[in-house]
Enzyme design. Structure first.
Site, PDB file in Angstrom:
ATOM      1  N   ASP A  31    -109.860   4.925  98.974  1.00 46.35           N
ATOM      2  CA  ASP A  31    -110.681   4.949  97.782  1.00 46.35           C
ATOM      3  C   ASP A  31    -110.277   4.077  96.448  1.00 46.35           C
ATOM      4  O   ASP A  31    -109.082   4.301  96.032  1.00 46.35           O
ATOM      5  CB  ASP A  31    -110.844   6.357  97.556  1.00 46.35           C
ATOM      6  CG  ASP A  31    -111.710   6.799  96.253  1.00 46.35           C
ATOM      7  OD1 ASP A  31    -112.077   5.916  95.562  1.00 46.35           O
ATOM      8  OD2 ASP A  31    -111.731   7.984  95.952  1.00 46.35           O
ATOM      9  N   GLU A  83     -83.270  -9.559  91.783  1.00 42.90           N
ATOM     10  CA  GLU A  83     -82.740  -9.129  93.269  1.00 42.90           C
ATOM     11  C   GLU A  83     -83.656  -9.852  94.106  1.00 42.90           C
ATOM     12  O   GLU A  83     -83.374  -9.676  95.367  1.00 42.90           O
ATOM     13  CB  GLU A  83     -83.364  -7.764  93.044  1.00 42.90           C
ATOM     14  CG  GLU A  83     -84.808  -7.314  92.881  1.00 42.90           C
ATOM     15  CD  GLU A  83     -85.018  -5.957  93.036  1.00 42.90           C
ATOM     16  OE1 GLU A  83     -84.826  -5.312  94.110  1.00 42.90           O
ATOM     17  OE2 GLU A  83     -85.440  -5.174  91.979  1.00 42.90           O
ATOM     18  N   CYS A 115     -83.844  -3.405  89.895  1.00 41.31           N
ATOM     19  CA  CYS A 115     -84.683  -3.703  88.715  1.00 41.31           C
ATOM     20  C   CYS A 115     -84.022  -3.683  87.419  1.00 41.31           C
ATOM     21  O   CYS A 115     -84.644  -3.830  86.255  1.00 41.31           O
ATOM     22  CB  CYS A 115     -85.895  -3.034  88.430  1.00 41.31           C
ATOM     23  SG  CYS A 115     -87.129  -2.742  90.000  1.00 41.31           S
ATOM     24  N   HIS A 251     -89.726   1.175  82.662  1.00 39.34           N
ATOM     25  CA  HIS A 251     -89.736   0.308  83.892  1.00 39.34           C
ATOM     26  C   HIS A 251     -91.155   0.926  84.504  1.00 39.34           C
ATOM     27  O   HIS A 251     -91.278   1.889  84.770  1.00 39.34           O
ATOM     28  CB  HIS A 251     -88.435   0.673  84.890  1.00 39.34           C
ATOM     29  CG  HIS A 251     -88.738   0.148  86.169  1.00 39.34           C
ATOM     30  ND1 HIS A 251     -89.182  -1.409  86.363  1.00 39.34           N
ATOM     31  CD2 HIS A 251     -88.707   0.403  87.400  1.00 39.34           C
ATOM     32  CE1 HIS A 251     -89.330  -1.664  87.356  1.00 39.34           C
ATOM     33  NE2 HIS A 251     -88.902  -0.648  88.288  1.00 39.34           N
ATOM     34  N   ASN A 309     -95.739  -4.579  89.802  1.00 33.53           N
ATOM     35  CA  ASN A 309     -94.367  -4.644  89.610  1.00 33.53           C
ATOM     36  C   ASN A 309     -93.539  -6.023  89.630  1.00 33.53           C
ATOM     37  O   ASN A 309     -94.148  -6.979  90.332  1.00 33.53           O
ATOM     38  CB  ASN A 309     -93.636  -3.936  90.867  1.00 33.53           C
ATOM     39  CG  ASN A 309     -92.351  -3.356  90.567  1.00 33.53           C
ATOM     40  OD1 ASN A 309     -91.589  -3.569  89.585  1.00 33.53           O
ATOM     41  ND2 ASN A 309     -91.606  -2.589  91.286  1.00 33.53           N
TER      42      ASN A 309
HETATM   43  P1  HMG Z   1     -98.822   6.589  98.736  1.00 33.18           P
HETATM   44  O1  HMG Z   1     -98.219   7.823  99.461  1.00 33.18           O
HETATM   45  O2  HMG Z   1     -99.783   5.724  99.250  1.00 33.18           O
HETATM   46  O3  HMG Z   1     -99.655   7.527  97.639  1.00 33.18           O
HETATM   47  O4  HMG Z   1     -97.718   6.271  97.944  1.00 33.18           O
HETATM   48  P2  HMG Z   1     -99.875   8.949  97.402  1.00 33.18           P
HETATM   49  O5  HMG Z   1    -100.652   9.545  98.401  1.00 33.18           O
HETATM   50  O6  HMG Z   1     -98.778   9.502  96.806  1.00 33.18           O
HETATM   51  O7  HMG Z   1    -100.954   8.923  96.003  1.00 33.18           O
HETATM   52  C1  HMG Z   1    -100.533   8.151  94.732  1.00 33.18           C
HETATM   53  C2  HMG Z   1    -101.206   8.876  93.679  1.00 33.18           C
HETATM   54  O8  HMG Z   1    -102.656   8.630  93.620  1.00 33.18           O
HETATM   55  C3  HMG Z   1    -101.089  10.334  93.666  1.00 33.18           C
HETATM   56  O9  HMG Z   1    -100.944  10.832  92.432  1.00 33.18           O
HETATM   57  C4  HMG Z   1    -102.471  10.701  94.311  1.00 33.18           C
HETATM   58  O10 HMG Z   1    -102.822  12.147  94.068  1.00 33.18           O
HETATM   59  C5  HMG Z   1    -103.467   9.843  93.823  1.00 33.18           C
HETATM   60  P3  HMG Z   1     -99.756  11.902  92.078  1.00 33.18           P
HETATM   61  O11 HMG Z   1     -99.645  12.866  92.695  1.00 33.18           O
HETATM   62  O12 HMG Z   1     -98.568  10.950  92.215  1.00 33.18           O
HETATM   63  O13 HMG Z   1    -100.089  12.033  90.514  1.00 33.18           O
HETATM   64  N1  HMG Z   1    -104.672   9.694  94.645  1.00 33.18           N
HETATM   65  C6  HMG Z   1    -105.958   9.793  93.668  1.00 33.18           C
HETATM   66  N2  HMG Z   1    -106.084   9.491  92.781  1.00 33.18           N
HETATM   67  C7  HMG Z   1    -107.564   9.442  92.250  1.00 33.18           C
HETATM   68  N3  HMG Z   1    -108.409   9.320  93.489  1.00 33.18           N
HETATM   69  C8  HMG Z   1    -108.071   9.138  94.757  1.00 33.18           C
HETATM   70  C9  HMG Z   1    -106.816   9.463  94.996  1.00 33.18           C
HETATM   71  N4  HMG Z   1    -105.869   9.363  96.262  1.00 33.18           N
HETATM   72  C10 HMG Z   1    -104.634   9.622  95.764  1.00 33.18           C
HETATM   73  N5  HMG Z   1    -109.042   9.051  95.682  1.00 33.18           N
HETATM   74  C11 HMG Z   1     -96.043   5.145  96.380  1.00 33.18           C
HETATM   75  C12 HMG Z   1     -97.391   5.726  96.584  1.00 33.18           C
HETATM   76  C13 HMG Z   1     -96.002   4.997  94.863  1.00 33.18           C
HETATM   77  C14 HMG Z   1     -94.881   6.297  96.940  1.00 33.18           C
HETATM   78  C15 HMG Z   1     -96.040   3.782  97.274  1.00 33.18           C
HETATM   79  O14 HMG Z   1     -97.027   3.262  96.792  1.00 33.18           O
HETATM   80  C16 HMG Z   1     -94.541   3.146  97.275  1.00 33.18           C
HETATM   81  O15 HMG Z   1     -93.624   3.537  98.118  1.00 33.18           O
HETATM   82  N6  HMG Z   1     -94.333   2.066  96.446  1.00 33.18           N
HETATM   83  C17 HMG Z   1     -93.141   1.545  96.378  1.00 33.18           C
HETATM   84  C18 HMG Z   1     -92.034   2.333  95.580  1.00 33.18           C
HETATM   85  C19 HMG Z   1     -92.104   2.606  94.029  1.00 33.18           C
HETATM   86  O16 HMG Z   1     -92.744   1.882  93.349  1.00 33.18           O
HETATM   87  N7  HMG Z   1     -91.329   3.550  93.523  1.00 33.18           N
HETATM   88  C20 HMG Z   1     -91.294   3.883  92.225  1.00 33.18           C
HETATM   89  C21 HMG Z   1     -89.915   4.369  91.875  1.00 33.18           C
HETATM   90  S1  HMG Z   1     -88.601   3.717  92.292  1.00 33.18           S
HETATM   91  C22 HMG Z   1     -88.532   2.154  91.157  1.00 33.18           C
HETATM   92  O17 HMG Z   1     -89.279   2.234  90.187  1.00 33.18           O
HETATM   93  C23 HMG Z   1     -87.673   0.973  91.530  1.00 33.18           C
HETATM   94  C24 HMG Z   1     -88.490  -0.178  92.007  1.00 33.18           C
HETATM   95  O18 HMG Z   1     -89.180  -0.957  90.849  1.00 33.18           O
HETATM   96  C25 HMG Z   1     -87.472  -1.148  92.726  1.00 33.18           C
HETATM   97  C26 HMG Z   1     -86.194  -1.615  92.034  1.00 33.18           C
HETATM   98  O19 HMG Z   1     -85.487  -0.997  91.328  1.00 33.18           O
HETATM   99  O20 HMG Z   1     -85.798  -2.651  92.321  1.00 33.18           O
HETATM  100  C27 HMG Z   1     -89.447   0.285  92.995  1.00 33.18           C
END
Ligand code: HMG
Length: 417
Positions: A31, A83, A115, A251, A309
């Site tokens: 979606d 990184e 990061c 960030h 990102n």
């Molecule tokens: P996911 O499991 O695909 O997504 O992974 P989800 O099921 O948790 O859904 C995400 C959000 O969308 C949720 O909202 C859902 O409710 C919503 P929340 O509960 O979080 O408020 N959602 C919807 N909203 C509207 N309409 C819909 C709908 N369906 C769902 N139909 C995840 C999400 C971020 C975990 C994944 O993308 C991921 O693993 N990303 C990479 C890791 C990341 O970015 N981590 C962030 C913190 S760590 C960090 O910032 C360091 C980093 O930059 C690296 C570094 O330091 O070098 C990553």
């Protein structure tokens, strides 16, 4: 003597191509609202092999030197926070020094902690100036990265790339950093996100990484707030301590993360003032929190929502977005910044926007950079994601940019446009 130290000027480099998140959602059978609302993403920057981290970093630095007519002899320190470097030994900073033909009388090195590396570089540059070791010279700090998780992974919609180059000096025309020691820190040994040697894609425990980020924010913000209250930078007086910040740049691995972060920050303030959160109070806080998010945070998300990102560069892309909004009320106001690097290290710090923090020229340049990007189809996106990163690229560099041009006898070659 309490010197004024901070960011004098900044420049951005974004890849020449981007993907619309709606196209990705359609291709993955998701979606589109999940990406648009659930993650807060509109577009995602996409690199080709010519746009490696060195090319992005050198292009941002070239723009910084050219636009601000910086005399290279002014620079005594060049740090790149990244990184996603291109060599186990030779730093990106060293390539940048060579490509820009900078003088030899300077320190050059990379800093790595996920990061957080760009912020580590910025803090080192500030301390170097404050200590007097700079002998009147300025530093250039570059944050540059390519965020990559791979096709059809949960992290796929949170990829992106970009670089920000910053001139750090005693003339902080963009942001004077509150100091000395006005930062709150939180670090821990956690496996939330990492990239083992030999892998192009990060390994990530996505939901756990969100928890680690929020825990780190809580610790770092409380540390900063204690010092800021002692110094009278913020006050409780009738509101929350964080109300004393005109804006907070976080960030931004994806924009919704900043929303979660801001709620956590307000919760840390509410906990301190001991305000009871009964159901009625919770409803009130939801309304106040949403208003405060729109005013304090939303203006920092304009660029991240179009770039995705960019690891070390993400926080500074958000800050640059704030400065390029041409908000005449911004100069003189205090901004909070939260830097998070997985693994993890984090820092909350603050600064006061300087006279150049609202400039129509900066806005025009950022608009031109984003508007000149080419939108790619899903087929093109997947093609570039599957392309060997050292495949000899075919495109010529655009004027003012650098591109990776192949490898000769283990030496990486670059072209300047
Ligand atoms: P996911 O499991 O695909 O997504 O992974 P989800 O099921 O948790 O859904 C995400 C959000 O969308 C949720 O909202 C859902 O409710 C919503 P929340 O509960 O979080 O408020 N959602 C919807 N909203 C509207 N309409 C819909 C709908 N369906 C769902 N139909 C995840 C999400 C971020 C975990 C994944 O993308 C991921 O693993 N990303 C990479 C890791 C990341 O970015 N981590 C962030 C913190 S760590 C960090 O910032 C360091 C980093 O930059 C690296 C570094 O330091 O070098 C990553």
């Amino acid at each position: 003597m309490n010197q004024r130290i901070g960011i004098e000027a900044m420049a951005l480099c974004v890849p020449a191509r981007y993907l619309e998140m709606e196209d990705l959602a359609q291709a993955r059978g998701v979606d589109p609202q999940k990406y648009a609302i659930g993650l807060g993403a509109k577009q995602m920057a996409l690199t080709d092999p010519g746009e490696d981290t060195v090319a992005l970093a050198a292009t941002a630095a070239r723009r910084l030197f050219d636009r601000h007519r910086i005399d290279p002899e002014r620079i005594g320190l060049l740090i790149c926070g990244t990184e996603t470097g291109v060599d186990h030994s030779k730093p990106v900073a060293s390539y940048v020094q060579g490509l820009l033909e900078l003088p030899h009388d300077m320190r050059t090195y990379d800093v790595q902690h996920a990061c957080y590396g760009g912020t580590a570089g910025l803090m080192t540059a500030i301390d170097w100036i404050a200590s007097g070791s700079n002998a009147g010279r300025a530093a250039v700090v570059i944050a540059a990265d390519i965020a990559r998780y791979g096709l059809r992974t949960p992290g796929e919609p949170t990829q992106g790339a970009g670089a920000v180059a910053m001139l750090v000096s005693n003339d902080p025309r963009l942001l004077e950093i509150d100091r000395p020691a006005m930062t709150g820190m939180f670090s821990d040994d956690v496996h939330d996100f990492w990239r083992p040697h030999g892998r192009r894609e990060a390994v990530v425990d996505g939901h756990y990484s969100v928890d680690c980020y929020l825990e780190a924010l809580d610790g770092a913000y409380r540390g900063w707030r204690k010092k800021a209250l002692e110094r009278g930078l913020v006050r409780w007086s009738g509101g929350l301590a964080s109300d004393g910040l005109a804006h907070v740049a976080y960030h931004v691995p994806f924009c919704k993360m900043a929303q979660k972060a801001h709620a956590k920050l307000r919760a840390a303030d509410l906990a301190e003032v001991g305000r009871p959160l009964d159901p009625e109070a919770e409803k009130m806080e939801a309304v106040r929190g949403a208003r405060s998010f729109e005013a304090q945070v939303a203006p920092t998300l304009v660029l991240p929502s179009r770039i995705g990102n960019a690891y070390t560069a993400s926080l500074y892309i958000g800050l640059l977005g704030l400065f390029s909004a041409n908000d005449r009320a911004l100069p003189g106001r205090r901004i909070g910044l939260f830097s998070y690097g997985s693994g993890c290290a984090s820092e909350f710090f603050s600064g006061v926007a300087g006279p150049d923090a609202a400039s129509p020229e900066l806005k025009a340049e950022i608009d031109r950079l984003l508007d000149s990007r080419e939108r790619v189809s899903i087929a093109e996106y997947e093609h570039w994601m599957n392309t060997d990163p050292v495949a000899p690229p075919t495109l010529e560099p655009r004027p003012g940019t650098y591109r990776f041009a192949g490898i000769d006898a283990h030496r990486r070659l670059y072209l300047r446009g």
